[in-house]
Design a protein around this motif. Sequence first.
Motif, PDB file in Angstrom:
ATOM      1  N   GLY A 187     -79.841 -20.552 -57.982  1.00  0.00           N
ATOM      2  CA  GLY A 187     -79.879 -21.660 -57.040  1.00  0.00           C
ATOM      3  C   GLY A 187     -81.231 -21.902 -56.401  1.00  0.00           C
ATOM      4  O   GLY A 187     -81.393 -22.837 -55.612  1.00  0.00           O
ATOM      5  N   SER A 188     -82.226 -21.089 -56.739  1.00  0.00           N
ATOM      6  CA  SER A 188     -83.567 -21.255 -56.167  1.00  0.00           C
ATOM      7  C   SER A 188     -84.379 -22.233 -57.009  1.00  0.00           C
ATOM      8  O   SER A 188     -84.272 -22.248 -58.241  1.00  0.00           O
ATOM      9  CB  SER A 188     -84.284 -19.906 -56.101  1.00  0.00           C
ATOM     10  N   ARG A 189     -85.209 -23.022 -56.345  1.00  0.00           N
ATOM     11  CA  ARG A 189     -86.016 -24.017 -57.053  1.00  0.00           C
ATOM     12  C   ARG A 189     -87.338 -23.436 -57.549  1.00  0.00           C
ATOM     13  O   ARG A 189     -88.067 -24.104 -58.282  1.00  0.00           O
ATOM     14  CB  ARG A 189     -86.257 -25.216 -56.130  1.00  0.00           C
ATOM     15  N   ILE A 190     -87.674 -22.232 -57.132  1.00  0.00           N
ATOM     16  CA  ILE A 190     -88.843 -21.536 -57.683  1.00  0.00           C
ATOM     17  C   ILE A 190     -88.391 -20.190 -58.241  1.00  0.00           C
ATOM     18  O   ILE A 190     -87.430 -19.593 -57.753  1.00  0.00           O
ATOM     19  CB  ILE A 190     -89.973 -21.353 -56.652  1.00  0.00           C
ATOM     20  N   THR A 191     -89.083 -19.731 -59.283  1.00  0.00           N
ATOM     21  CA  THR A 191     -88.715 -18.500 -59.978  1.00  0.00           C
ATOM     22  C   THR A 191     -89.918 -17.558 -59.998  1.00  0.00           C
ATOM     23  O   THR A 191     -91.017 -17.970 -60.380  1.00  0.00           O
ATOM     24  CB  THR A 191     -88.290 -18.821 -61.429  1.00  0.00           C
ATOM     25  N   PRO A 192     -89.743 -16.296 -59.568  1.00  0.00           N
ATOM     26  CA  PRO A 192     -90.876 -15.371 -59.579  1.00  0.00           C
ATOM     27  C   PRO A 192     -91.489 -15.231 -60.982  1.00  0.00           C
ATOM     28  O   PRO A 192     -90.761 -15.107 -61.968  1.00  0.00           O
ATOM     29  CB  PRO A 192     -90.253 -14.048 -59.113  1.00  0.00           C
ATOM     30  N   SER A 193     -92.816 -15.252 -61.046  1.00  0.00           N
ATOM     31  CA  SER A 193     -93.532 -15.074 -62.318  1.00  0.00           C
ATOM     32  C   SER A 193     -93.677 -13.579 -62.601  1.00  0.00           C
ATOM     33  O   SER A 193     -94.782 -13.016 -62.588  1.00  0.00           O
ATOM     34  CB  SER A 193     -94.901 -15.761 -62.257  1.00  0.00           C
ATOM     35  N   VAL A 194     -92.533 -12.951 -62.830  1.00  0.00           N
ATOM     36  CA  VAL A 194     -92.467 -11.495 -63.001  1.00  0.00           C
ATOM     37  C   VAL A 194     -91.682 -11.187 -64.271  1.00  0.00           C
ATOM     38  O   VAL A 194     -90.650 -11.805 -64.537  1.00  0.00           O
ATOM     39  CB  VAL A 194     -91.794 -10.825 -61.781  1.00  0.00           C
ATOM     40  N   VAL A 195     -92.188 -10.225 -65.038  1.00  0.00           N
ATOM     41  CA  VAL A 195     -91.519  -9.779 -66.275  1.00  0.00           C
ATOM     42  C   VAL A 195     -91.360  -8.262 -66.204  1.00  0.00           C
ATOM     43  O   VAL A 195     -92.297  -7.550 -65.818  1.00  0.00           O
ATOM     44  CB  VAL A 195     -92.341 -10.169 -67.528  1.00  0.00           C
ATOM     45  N   ALA A 196     -90.174  -7.766 -66.563  1.00  0.00           N
ATOM     46  CA  ALA A 196     -89.922  -6.319 -66.528  1.00  0.00           C
ATOM     47  C   ALA A 196     -89.353  -5.837 -67.856  1.00  0.00           C
ATOM     48  O   ALA A 196     -88.591  -6.544 -68.519  1.00  0.00           O
ATOM     49  CB  ALA A 196     -88.954  -5.989 -65.398  1.00  0.00           C
ATOM     50  N   PHE A 197     -89.759  -4.618 -68.226  1.00  0.00           N
ATOM     51  CA  PHE A 197     -89.254  -3.958 -69.422  1.00  0.00           C
ATOM     52  C   PHE A 197     -88.578  -2.655 -68.975  1.00  0.00           C
ATOM     53  O   PHE A 197     -89.109  -1.947 -68.121  1.00  0.00           O
ATOM     54  CB  PHE A 197     -90.390  -3.641 -70.388  1.00  0.00           C
ATOM     55  N   THR A 198     -87.425  -2.350 -69.548  1.00  0.00           N
ATOM     56  CA  THR A 198     -86.711  -1.127 -69.176  1.00  0.00           C
ATOM     57  C   THR A 198     -86.730  -0.123 -70.324  1.00  0.00           C
ATOM     58  O   THR A 198     -87.044  -0.465 -71.467  1.00  0.00           O
ATOM     59  CB  THR A 198     -85.252  -1.446 -68.789  1.00  0.00           C
ATOM     60  N   ASP A 199     -86.370   1.111 -70.002  1.00  0.00           N
ATOM     61  CA  ASP A 199     -86.426   2.190 -70.995  1.00  0.00           C
ATOM     62  C   ASP A 199     -85.470   1.960 -72.161  1.00  0.00           C
ATOM     63  O   ASP A 199     -85.690   2.468 -73.266  1.00  0.00           O
ATOM     64  CB  ASP A 199     -86.105   3.534 -70.329  1.00  0.00           C
ATOM     65  N   ASP A 200     -84.393   1.213 -71.924  1.00  0.00           N
ATOM     66  CA  ASP A 200     -83.432   0.984 -73.007  1.00  0.00           C
ATOM     67  C   ASP A 200     -83.801  -0.210 -73.880  1.00  0.00           C
ATOM     68  O   ASP A 200     -83.013  -0.642 -74.732  1.00  0.00           O
ATOM     69  CB  ASP A 200     -82.012   0.804 -72.447  1.00  0.00           C
ATOM     70  N   GLY A 201     -85.004  -0.771 -73.668  1.00  0.00           N
ATOM     71  CA  GLY A 201     -85.484  -1.856 -74.502  1.00  0.00           C
ATOM     72  C   GLY A 201     -85.145  -3.240 -73.986  1.00  0.00           C
ATOM     73  O   GLY A 201     -85.488  -4.238 -74.620  1.00  0.00           O
ATOM     74  N   SER A 202     -84.487  -3.325 -72.827  1.00  0.00           N
ATOM     75  CA  SER A 202     -84.151  -4.628 -72.247  1.00  0.00           C
ATOM     76  C   SER A 202     -85.394  -5.277 -71.639  1.00  0.00           C
ATOM     77  O   SER A 202     -86.368  -4.604 -71.271  1.00  0.00           O
ATOM     78  CB  SER A 202     -83.074  -4.477 -71.171  1.00  0.00           C
ATOM     79  N   ARG A 203     -85.327  -6.608 -71.515  1.00  0.00           N
ATOM     80  CA  ARG A 203     -86.438  -7.370 -70.940  1.00  0.00           C
ATOM     81  C   ARG A 203     -85.864  -8.391 -69.958  1.00  0.00           C
ATOM     82  O   ARG A 203     -84.889  -9.077 -70.261  1.00  0.00           O
ATOM     83  CB  ARG A 203     -87.189  -8.075 -72.060  1.00  0.00           C
ATOM     84  N   PHE A 204     -86.488  -8.482 -68.787  1.00  0.00           N
ATOM     85  CA  PHE A 204     -86.021  -9.422 -67.770  1.00  0.00           C
ATOM     86  C   PHE A 204     -87.193 -10.269 -67.287  1.00  0.00           C
ATOM     87  O   PHE A 204     -88.351  -9.841 -67.335  1.00  0.00           O
ATOM     88  CB  PHE A 204     -85.419  -8.680 -66.570  1.00  0.00           C
TER      89      PHE A 204
END
Length: 474
Positions: free
Chosen positions: A32-49
């Motif tokens: 519901g937010s009109r701006i999105t953080p310019s952040v990328v994360a990688f986890t140990d199980d290979g997931s990406r957010f």
Amino acid sequence: MMPIVGIDLGTTNSCVSIIEGGSPVVIPNDEGSRITPSVVAFTDDGSRFAGAVAKRQAVVNPKSTIFGVKRLVGRKITSPEVDKAKEFAPYDIISNENEDAWVQVNENKYSPQEISSIILMKMKNIAEEYLGYEIDEAVITVPAHFNDSQRQATKDAGRIAGFNVRRIINEPTAAALAYGFDKKKNQKVAVFDLGGGTFDISVLEINNGVFEVKATSGDTFLGGDDFDQKLINLVIEDFQNQHGIDLRADKMALQRIREASEKAKHELSSLLETNINLPFVAVDTSGPQHLNLKVDRPQFEKMVADLIDRLDGPCLQALGDAKLDPSEIDEVVLVGGMTRMPKVMEKVRQLFNKDPQIRINPDEVVAIGAAVQGGILEGQIDEVILLDVVPLSLGVETRGSLSTKIIERNTTIPTKRSRIFTTALDNQDFVNIHVIQGEREMADDNISLAKLNLIGIPPAPRGIPQIEVSFEVD
């Protein structure tokens, strides 16, 4: 016809907008937010957010959470800006084989373009979920003072994300398009853009639907992150003085401090004082230690006085290049979240002797302008003529390692300029052409764009061969 989305790819936050029914609409994300953080994360199980989910887990995963990557785009590992980024980035910044600045997460290496493309994919998904169908065309914004390498890298990020990038547009120019102004009236507008990582100032003349950029200047390493860092340093030093513990070595604690400092900075724009409270931030022989620090607005403004003063130079340079006095500026438009800081607003009033325009949310105005540009390209919005400028001079290296400019900064584009050069030695059969961008006198102090060899020059005394070097910017 599929809409062309407008994307503000920001250092701290990104925003996406489209034209619906002839008007720009900012698209909210899945939260519901009109701006999105310019952040990328990688986890140990290979997931990406990407986006808010990535930002929320940064405290427990600091070394694999990438933020502020826009500051690395198109930069060499040896640049002073990258050295500065290394000081406060909890993730590893490394060199690739071409000495470009990349990031490393565990065993994987990523270019800034790849990280930026993940953020752009997130914005693409946000737009597609809203529209209900796939989109593949975009207008993406960049700081006005980005050099050619940084612009090309941003375009590459768009391609990796699956976009046909129809146009790369300068952020201040996009903001001017968003405001529109009275297209029939001759107006001189200054766009003051202080975002999370960069500062731009552009001076435009708007008349009868023609948006002409007269001059642009800026600082590609001045923004909200630098203001955050001042607070971070204060918090760390205060805690060290009280408890003898340096929290810089603890990446998890450092990320908690970073988030708390950013929150305190935001609060100090509306409050006169705030508290930074972080329980259980460290442990020593006496047990858990808690961080509690009160910061007031005058104290914070004194801390960042040097950053505020750095806003003067680009503004005065842009006005000088445009050959305008501050009194001749009709409107000043504020862009970027940092312009909410009262001291920044005070600086704008001091520089231009007038109150700035803030009727459009400064976090959204650039994306709205990018969508307007997209609407113009697809014929949804009445045509306006947009005349932008070359932000930095283009030229070649000449004898003695000197820089010889062929297209001067703030030249209106499209443009084509040529210059005749000759040989330095008798019977010289080749010349090295080193293309550079920047304002410094010595070639090595400028940005290297390309190197090529011109071979097969017929034998002749020095000074006789005529070698024409032409630059064309569309």
